[in-house]
Design a protein around this motif. Structure first.
Motif, short mmCIF file in Angstrom:
data_model
loop_
_atom_site.label_atom_id
_atom_site.label_comp_id
_atom_site.label_asym_id
_atom_site.label_seq_id
_atom_site.Cartn_x
_atom_site.Cartn_y
_atom_site.Cartn_z
N SER A 124 0.71 -1.27 -0.03
CA SER A 124 -0.01 -0.18 0.16
C SER A 124 1.00 1.19 0.01
O SER A 124 1.94 1.16 0.12
N GLY A 125 0.23 2.38 -0.17
CA GLY A 125 0.93 3.60 -0.21
C GLY A 125 1.64 3.90 1.25
O GLY A 125 2.47 4.52 1.51
N THR A 126 0.54 3.63 2.31
CA THR A 126 1.13 3.84 3.61
C THR A 126 2.21 2.81 4.05
O THR A 126 3.20 3.60 4.60
N GLU A 127 2.33 1.68 3.53
CA GLU A 127 3.71 1.06 3.64
C GLU A 127 4.83 1.64 2.99
O GLU A 127 6.00 1.37 3.44
N HIS A 151 -0.76 17.71 3.77
CA HIS A 151 -0.21 16.74 2.84
C HIS A 151 -0.51 15.56 3.45
O HIS A 151 0.07 15.27 4.87
N TYR A 152 -0.89 14.56 2.79
CA TYR A 152 -1.39 13.27 3.48
C TYR A 152 -0.39 12.25 2.93
O TYR A 152 -0.43 12.08 1.53
N HIS A 153 0.15 11.35 3.56
CA HIS A 153 0.96 10.27 3.24
C HIS A 153 0.51 9.02 3.76
O HIS A 153 1.46 8.01 3.87
N GLY A 154 -0.54 8.62 4.05
CA GLY A 154 -0.96 7.40 4.92
C GLY A 154 -1.10 7.92 6.23
O GLY A 154 -1.04 8.79 6.68
N LEU A 206 6.80 15.39 0.64
CA LEU A 206 5.66 16.21 0.09
C LEU A 206 5.04 15.56 -1.01
O LEU A 206 5.57 14.56 -1.64
N GLU A 207 3.60 16.00 -1.09
CA GLU A 207 2.97 15.46 -2.29
C GLU A 207 3.38 16.55 -3.16
O GLU A 207 2.94 17.96 -3.24
N PRO A 208 4.25 16.12 -4.43
CA PRO A 208 4.86 16.95 -5.30
C PRO A 208 3.71 18.02 -5.85
O PRO A 208 4.44 19.15 -6.79
N PHE A 239 9.57 12.57 -2.62
CA PHE A 239 8.29 12.63 -3.42
C PHE A 239 7.32 11.67 -3.07
O PHE A 239 7.63 10.45 -3.26
N ASP A 240 6.14 11.93 -2.50
CA ASP A 240 4.88 11.02 -2.45
C ASP A 240 4.16 11.07 -3.71
O ASP A 240 3.30 11.95 -3.85
N GLU A 241 4.63 10.14 -4.68
CA GLU A 241 3.59 10.11 -5.88
C GLU A 241 2.75 9.12 -5.85
O GLU A 241 2.49 8.44 -7.08
N VAL A 242 1.98 8.80 -4.88
CA VAL A 242 1.08 7.74 -4.55
C VAL A 242 -0.15 8.09 -5.49
O VAL A 242 -0.84 7.50 -6.02
N ILE A 243 -0.47 9.13 -5.44
CA ILE A 243 -1.45 9.82 -6.50
C ILE A 243 -0.85 10.24 -7.89
O ILE A 243 -1.20 9.93 -9.08
N THR A 244 0.11 11.05 -7.73
CA THR A 244 0.59 11.85 -8.99
C THR A 244 1.29 10.67 -9.72
O THR A 244 1.39 11.17 -11.13
N ALA A 267 1.85 4.00 -5.59
CA ALA A 267 0.83 3.11 -5.11
C ALA A 267 -0.19 3.30 -6.26
O ALA A 267 -0.03 3.84 -7.31
N LYS A 268 -1.62 3.14 -5.80
CA LYS A 268 -2.64 3.36 -6.63
C LYS A 268 -2.47 3.01 -8.07
O LYS A 268 -2.43 1.82 -8.39
N ILE A 269 -2.44 3.90 -9.17
CA ILE A 269 -2.27 3.69 -10.65
C ILE A 269 -1.43 2.55 -10.77
O ILE A 269 -1.36 1.78 -11.54
C1 LIG Z 1 -0.51 10.93 -1.49
C2 LIG Z 1 -0.93 9.87 -0.71
N1 LIG Z 1 0.07 9.22 -0.01
C3 LIG Z 1 -0.31 7.93 0.65
C4 LIG Z 1 -1.57 7.68 0.75
C5 LIG Z 1 -1.68 6.11 1.13
O1 LIG Z 1 -2.03 5.10 0.37
P1 LIG Z 1 -2.77 3.87 0.85
O2 LIG Z 1 -4.30 4.55 0.92
O3 LIG Z 1 -2.48 2.95 -0.16
O4 LIG Z 1 -2.02 3.51 2.13
C6 LIG Z 1 -2.22 8.16 0.10
C7 LIG Z 1 -3.90 7.49 -0.21
O5 LIG Z 1 -4.60 8.38 -0.40
C8 LIG Z 1 -2.13 9.49 -0.88
O6 LIG Z 1 -3.17 10.06 -1.48
#
Ligand SMILES: Cc1ncc(COP(=O)(O)O)c(C=O)c1O
Length: 449
Positions: A124-127, A151-154, A206-208, A239-244, A267-269
């Motif tokens: 997952s993105g959190t991991e 900024h959200y990173h999990g 950061l979320e870039p 860079f937290d590119e989980v969304i970007t 993560a995600k895509i």
């Molecule tokens: C930028 C960002 N980082 C991390 C996460 C956490 O990812 P996950 O929900 O897969 O744990 C998210 C989830 O929305 C996110 O948007």
């Protein structure tokens, strides 16, 4: 005879969903399995989905802007992903072993993400952000994380503080909150001050494109400034590119802005709509997981039952093969632009101080920016104080707008949504009309004027 209210119609239209939610309340806190699915007075329940649409348990059709929390760049059930996952199901869902698909998946990611030299898969993105922070600590021998308000990173201890307003609130159960420093977004002087005065900072994350995919936007210039500063102070830039990642461009935000971080979380895509994540980045940092290169006292332990799961790999490979063309991003961005503009025109026609803003394939809805003389089409989130953006909408209006939009066949989050490559111009026009209709209904109820 008085007209029924949005809320009354919601209870009536979604009576089956209400029954589900009453059962759910017995199982789950708030009846939901993700904080952001908490909906007043109760959430809707989805039966199936296809393309840009999903259908509720009573058969009602919705245009979907959740887009799988951002995971679905190609909409629901893209044929190539369905085929790949179906085939993989017959071949096994978990080998408890290395498998060729993980190589193909890694190869695609390393080729697409400019700063990626080496990679490790997570579930997952959190991991992924947990891993990136821990690797940074081992690499630098320092403890603290510097992050940005909003900024959200999990949801793990190091990065959940400051994700939501009020940004300085202590999060219950979080250990050592003093090791997470929260800077206001986009202020390079504050960052420099932190780095100059605190030699215990291991990383800046950061979320870039800014908090929650641009709800508090960040531009490329800030990224360059951060890159220069972190390099100067020997701090790891994440860079937290989980969304970007793969949404903003085939090379993520770093490809778009041409700024290379030390580590990237994904993560995600990346996993084609199935669970999965990764940390990619500099070999010397990612290799801290290697038992062959490092003594036990320095190696970062990293097991994880579902790392590089074959089903996710099969889906991710097909997703990335399509994403690498750049075509889906162009299409998703185009419809999002038309959508933002159309919604703003409706807000202006109704004389509201509401705005729809965002970049790339995102749209954010702000209910109450405070200046009725400012046309929504001219609203510039970059000029707005960050505390007046994320989570700053009038909460009662958000609830009613959401219910009204659902009644009118639109499902989005309380703050906006994301488009995919399969949202059509017809979807967009229907969405704009649904906003118009819902606002008229809210006016009838004297909720707005
Ligand atoms: C930028 C960002 N980082 C991390 C996460 C956490 O990812 P996950 O929900 O897969 O744990 C998210 C989830 O929305 C996110 O948007």
């Amino acid at each position: 005879m008085s007209h029924s209210t949005i809320l009354e119609r919601y209870h009536q239209m979604f009576s089956t969903d209400k029954e589900f939610s009453q059962r759910a309340n017995q199982f789950f806190p708030d009846g939901v399995t993700h904080d952001s699915r908490h909906t007043h007075p109760f959430p809707i329940y989805i039966d199936h989905a296809q393309g840009s649409k999903k259908w509720g348990v009573n058969g009602k059709e919705f245009i979907d802007y959740w887009s799988g929390h951002g995971a679905l760049l190609l909409g629901h059930n893209p044929p190539r992903i369905v085929e790949a996952v179906t085939n993989q199901m017959q071949r096994g869902t978990h080998y408890g072993a290395c498998h060729p698909l993980e190589l193909e998946w890694a190869d695609l990611i390393i080729n697409l993400i400019p700063s990626a030299e080496k990679i490790r898969f997570t579930s997952s993105g959190t991991e992924a952000t947990l891993m990136a922070v821990r690797l940074s600590r081992i690499f630098t021998g320092r403890n603290k994380v510097l992050k940005f308000a909003g900024h959200y990173h999990g949801w793990h201890d190091a990065i959940i503080p400051g994700a939501n307003p009020p940004y300085d609130m202590l999060i219950p159960g979080v250990l050592s909150p003093e090791t997470t420093l929260i800077s206001p977004p986009n202020d390079i002087d504050v960052v420099e001050n932190y780095l100059m005065n605190d030699s215990d900072i291991a990383c800046v994350i950061l979320e870039p494109t800014g908090a929650s995919f641009g709800e508090i936007p960040t531009n490329g210039e800030f990224l360059t400034q951060l890159r220069n500063l972190t390099r100067e102070y020997g701090v790891v830039l994440i860079f937290d590119e989980v969304i970007t990642g793969f949404r903003v461009s085939p090379g993520g935000a770093q490809g778009y802005y041409d700024v290379d971080p030390d580590l990237t979380t994904l993560a995600k895509i990346m996993a084609g709509g199935l669970p999965g994540g990764a940390v990619a980045g500099k070999t010397e940092i990612v290799d801290l997981i290697s038992i062959e290169k490092h003594p036990k006292s320095k190696k970062m332990p990293h097991p994880g039952t579902f790392n590089a799961n074959p089903l996710s790999a099969a889906a991710g490979i097909q997703m990335l093969k399509i994403a690498q063309t750049g075509q889906p991003q162009t299409e998703a961005n185009q419809v999002a632009k038309i959508l933002r503009h159309g919604i703003n025109q409706i807000f202006d026609q109704h004389g509201l101080d509401w705005a729809c803003y965002g970049e790339f394939s995102g749209f954010k809805i702000l209910l109450g920016h405070g200046d009725k003389t400012l046309p929504a089409v001219d609203f510039d989130a970059y000029q707005c104080h960050y505390r007046r953006l994320k989570g700053a909408s009038n909460p009662d209006l958000v609830k009613t707008l959401r219910c009204g939009l659902l009644l009118n066949g639109i499902d989005m989050t309380s703050g906006g949504g994301m488009t995919t490559a399969v949202h059509t111009e017809t979807d967009i026009q229907q969405t704009i009309s649904a906003f118009d209709q819902t606002i008229q209904e809210m006016k009838l109820e004297d909720l707005i004027n």
